[in-house]
Design a protein around this motif. Structure first.
Motif, PDB file in Angstrom:
ATOM      1  N   LEU A 163       0.822  -1.201   0.000  1.00 37.64           N
ATOM      2  CA  LEU A 163       0.000   0.000   0.000  1.00 37.64           C
ATOM      3  C   LEU A 163       0.859   1.255   0.000  1.00 37.64           C
ATOM      4  O   LEU A 163       1.625   1.494   0.947  1.00 37.64           O
ATOM      5  N   ASP A 164       0.724   2.059  -1.048  1.00 33.17           N
ATOM      6  CA  ASP A 164       1.427   3.332  -1.126  1.00 33.17           C
ATOM      7  C   ASP A 164       0.891   4.253  -0.038  1.00 33.17           C
ATOM      8  O   ASP A 164      -0.321   4.370   0.152  1.00 33.17           O
ATOM      9  N   ARG A 165       1.787   4.888   0.666  1.00 32.53           N
ATOM     10  CA  ARG A 165       1.380   5.767   1.759  1.00 32.53           C
ATOM     11  C   ARG A 165       0.763   7.053   1.237  1.00 32.53           C
ATOM     12  O   ARG A 165      -0.184   7.581   1.807  1.00 32.53           O
ATOM     13  N   ASN A 166       1.306   7.599   0.152  1.00 26.49           N
ATOM     14  CA  ASN A 166       0.897   8.917  -0.336  1.00 26.49           C
ATOM     15  C   ASN A 166       0.013   8.817  -1.570  1.00 26.49           C
ATOM     16  O   ASN A 166       0.411   9.196  -2.661  1.00 26.49           O
ATOM     17  N   LEU A 167      -1.179   8.302  -1.383  1.00 23.87           N
ATOM     18  CA  LEU A 167      -2.149   8.245  -2.472  1.00 23.87           C
ATOM     19  C   LEU A 167      -2.913   9.562  -2.522  1.00 23.87           C
ATOM     20  O   LEU A 167      -3.227  10.133  -1.477  1.00 23.87           O
ATOM     21  N   PRO A 168      -3.249  10.043  -3.722  1.00 24.75           N
ATOM     22  CA  PRO A 168      -4.068  11.253  -3.801  1.00 24.75           C
ATOM     23  C   PRO A 168      -5.493  10.929  -3.350  1.00 24.75           C
ATOM     24  O   PRO A 168      -5.968   9.808  -3.504  1.00 24.75           O
ATOM     25  N   GLY A 169      -6.147  11.905  -2.764  1.00 24.95           N
ATOM     26  CA  GLY A 169      -7.517  11.675  -2.299  1.00 24.95           C
ATOM     27  C   GLY A 169      -7.506  10.911  -0.991  1.00 24.95           C
ATOM     28  O   GLY A 169      -7.215  11.463   0.062  1.00 24.95           O
ATOM     29  N   LEU A 170      -7.782   9.640  -1.066  1.00 30.73           N
ATOM     30  CA  LEU A 170      -7.819   8.769   0.107  1.00 30.73           C
ATOM     31  C   LEU A 170      -6.412   8.234   0.362  1.00 30.73           C
ATOM     32  O   LEU A 170      -5.899   7.435  -0.422  1.00 30.73           O
ATOM     33  N   SER A 171      -5.766   8.675   1.433  1.00 28.52           N
ATOM     34  CA  SER A 171      -4.368   8.306   1.700  1.00 28.52           C
ATOM     35  C   SER A 171      -4.233   6.834   2.050  1.00 28.52           C
ATOM     36  O   SER A 171      -5.211   6.160   2.395  1.00 28.52           O
ATOM     37  N   GLY A 172      -3.003   6.349   1.982  1.00 31.23           N
ATOM     38  CA  GLY A 172      -2.722   4.973   2.361  1.00 31.23           C
ATOM     39  C   GLY A 172      -3.126   4.683   3.797  1.00 31.23           C
ATOM     40  O   GLY A 172      -3.669   3.626   4.106  1.00 31.23           O
ATOM     41  N   GLU A 173      -2.863   5.640   4.708  1.00 33.82           N
ATOM     42  CA  GLU A 173      -3.267   5.460   6.106  1.00 33.82           C
ATOM     43  C   GLU A 173      -4.782   5.336   6.235  1.00 33.82           C
ATOM     44  O   GLU A 173      -5.284   4.522   6.998  1.00 33.82           O
ATOM     45  N   SER A 174      -5.525   6.157   5.473  1.00 35.40           N
ATOM     46  CA  SER A 174      -6.991   6.093   5.517  1.00 35.40           C
ATOM     47  C   SER A 174      -7.502   4.771   4.969  1.00 35.40           C
ATOM     48  O   SER A 174      -8.446   4.189   5.518  1.00 35.40           O
ATOM     49  N   VAL A 175      -6.882   4.294   3.902  1.00 35.42           N
ATOM     50  CA  VAL A 175      -7.261   2.991   3.344  1.00 35.42           C
ATOM     51  C   VAL A 175      -7.024   1.906   4.389  1.00 35.42           C
ATOM     52  O   VAL A 175      -7.888   1.053   4.636  1.00 35.42           O
ATOM     53  N   LEU A 176      -5.870   1.943   5.022  1.00 37.39           N
ATOM     54  CA  LEU A 176      -5.544   0.940   6.026  1.00 37.39           C
ATOM     55  C   LEU A 176      -6.515   0.979   7.207  1.00 37.39           C
ATOM     56  O   LEU A 176      -6.977  -0.060   7.682  1.00 37.39           O
ATOM     57  N   GLU A 177      -6.859   2.185   7.668  1.00 34.68           N
ATOM     58  CA  GLU A 177      -7.840   2.315   8.757  1.00 34.68           C
ATOM     59  C   GLU A 177      -9.167   1.679   8.363  1.00 34.68           C
ATOM     60  O   GLU A 177      -9.791   0.973   9.155  1.00 34.68           O
ATOM     61  N   GLU A 178      -9.615   1.935   7.135  1.00 36.65           N
ATOM     62  CA  GLU A 178     -10.889   1.373   6.677  1.00 36.65           C
ATOM     63  C   GLU A 178     -10.813  -0.148   6.568  1.00 36.65           C
ATOM     64  O   GLU A 178     -11.749  -0.851   6.959  1.00 36.65           O
ATOM     65  N   LEU A 179      -9.718  -0.663   6.057  1.00 33.88           N
ATOM     66  CA  LEU A 179      -9.568  -2.116   5.957  1.00 33.88           C
ATOM     67  C   LEU A 179      -9.594  -2.755   7.339  1.00 33.88           C
ATOM     68  O   LEU A 179     -10.200  -3.809   7.536  1.00 33.88           O
ATOM     69  N   HIS A 180      -8.954  -2.112   8.298  1.00 32.16           N
ATOM     70  CA  HIS A 180      -8.941  -2.641   9.668  1.00 32.16           C
ATOM     71  C   HIS A 180     -10.324  -2.579  10.311  1.00 32.16           C
ATOM     72  O   HIS A 180     -10.645  -3.396  11.167  1.00 32.16           O
ATOM     73  N   ARG A 181     -11.147  -1.618   9.895  1.00 33.90           N
ATOM     74  CA  ARG A 181     -12.532  -1.565  10.386  1.00 33.90           C
ATOM     75  C   ARG A 181     -13.361  -2.705   9.802  1.00 33.90           C
ATOM     76  O   ARG A 181     -14.252  -3.231  10.448  1.00 33.90           O
ATOM     77  N   ARG A 182     -13.051  -3.058   8.565  1.00 34.59           N
ATOM     78  CA  ARG A 182     -13.835  -4.089   7.864  1.00 34.59           C
ATOM     79  C   ARG A 182     -13.528  -5.500   8.326  1.00 34.59           C
ATOM     80  O   ARG A 182     -14.425  -6.329   8.422  1.00 34.59           O
ATOM     81  N   VAL A 183     -12.244  -5.783   8.507  1.00 32.67           N
ATOM     82  CA  VAL A 183     -11.839  -7.154   8.826  1.00 32.67           C
ATOM     83  C   VAL A 183     -10.781  -7.150   9.918  1.00 32.67           C
ATOM     84  O   VAL A 183     -10.145  -6.138  10.180  1.00 32.67           O
ATOM     85  N   ASP A 184     -10.576  -8.290  10.517  1.00 31.51           N
ATOM     86  CA  ASP A 184      -9.556  -8.459  11.551  1.00 31.51           C
ATOM     87  C   ASP A 184      -8.190  -8.153  10.943  1.00 31.51           C
ATOM     88  O   ASP A 184      -7.790  -8.796   9.963  1.00 31.51           O
ATOM     89  N   PRO A 185      -7.448  -7.195  11.512  1.00 28.59           N
ATOM     90  CA  PRO A 185      -6.127  -6.867  10.968  1.00 28.59           C
ATOM     91  C   PRO A 185      -5.170  -8.054  10.935  1.00 28.59           C
ATOM     92  O   PRO A 185      -4.243  -8.073  10.134  1.00 28.59           O
ATOM     93  N   ALA A 186      -5.406  -9.045  11.761  1.00 27.40           N
ATOM     94  CA  ALA A 186      -4.533 -10.224  11.766  1.00 27.40           C
ATOM     95  C   ALA A 186      -4.795 -11.147  10.582  1.00 27.40           C
ATOM     96  O   ALA A 186      -4.020 -12.069  10.340  1.00 27.40           O
ATOM     97  N   SER A 187      -5.854 -10.880   9.813  1.00 27.74           N
ATOM     98  CA  SER A 187      -6.200 -11.776   8.712  1.00 27.74           C
ATOM     99  C   SER A 187      -5.456 -11.466   7.414  1.00 27.74           C
ATOM    100  O   SER A 187      -5.564 -12.213   6.445  1.00 27.74           O
ATOM    101  N   PHE A 188      -4.703 -10.353   7.389  1.00 29.15           N
ATOM    102  CA  PHE A 188      -3.921 -10.016   6.196  1.00 29.15           C
ATOM    103  C   PHE A 188      -2.716  -9.194   6.615  1.00 29.15           C
ATOM    104  O   PHE A 188      -2.719  -8.537   7.654  1.00 29.15           O
ATOM    105  N   GLY A 189      -1.651  -9.243   5.799  1.00 27.85           N
ATOM    106  CA  GLY A 189      -0.448  -8.470   6.053  1.00 27.85           C
ATOM    107  C   GLY A 189      -0.458  -7.181   5.257  1.00 27.85           C
ATOM    108  O   GLY A 189      -1.117  -7.087   4.219  1.00 27.85           O
ATOM    109  N   VAL A 190       0.276  -6.190   5.757  1.00 30.71           N
ATOM    110  CA  VAL A 190       0.354  -4.900   5.075  1.00 30.71           C
ATOM    111  C   VAL A 190       1.809  -4.449   5.000  1.00 30.71           C
ATOM    112  O   VAL A 190       2.507  -4.420   6.014  1.00 30.71           O
TER     113      VAL A 190
END
Length: 130
Positions: A57-84
């Motif tokens: 995951l690129d950290r500096n994405l335009p619009g929705l940043s990499g950190e925001s994407v990661l936060e949303e993914l962690h809200r959706r599923v258990d963070p232990a179920s995938f690596g980043v």
């Protein structure tokens, strides 16, 4: 030509707005993994599902940043179920605070990418990196 893999082959999602980089990483990784590519944070959220084992995951994405994407993914599923693996153009101490399993500083090498993938999905590192 599309690569065929056994059904237990890990799935990798590559997210980077630099299309040339994302496509290059995909070409490297598709020899060993199922690969999906997204060029924005919104595309990443659409491409992610329970089959994804690892996200580059690129950290500096335009619009929705990499950190925001990661936060949303962690809200959706258990963070232990995938690596980043976060990809960043700027090294620095603030990267240590990211909720990621690994951070690679661009430009990344083929060895960097395969070593990170091997560590996080338990696959053997790529032997021939030429």
């Amino acid at each position: 030509m599309t690569q065929t893999h056994p059904s237990d082959t890990p799935t990798v999602l590559l997210v980077d707005d630099e299309a040339a980089l994302a496509d290059s990483l995909a070409l490297w990784l598709e020899r060993r993994y199922h690969v999906r590519v997204a060029y924005s944070g919104r595309e990443a959220l659409q491409a992610f599902d329970d089959d994804v084992d690892l996200v580059f995951l690129d950290r500096n994405l335009p619009g929705l940043s990499g950190e925001s994407v990661l936060e949303e993914l962690h809200r959706r599923v258990d963070p232990a179920s995938f690596g980043v693996v976060m990809l960043s153009a700027t090294p620095g101490d603030e990267l240590a605070d990211l909720p990621a399993d690994d951070v690679l500083t661009k430009p990344v090498t083929k060895r960097d990418v395969f070593d990170a993938a091997a560590r996080l999905v338990g696959d053997a590192p790529e032997a021939n990196l030429d």
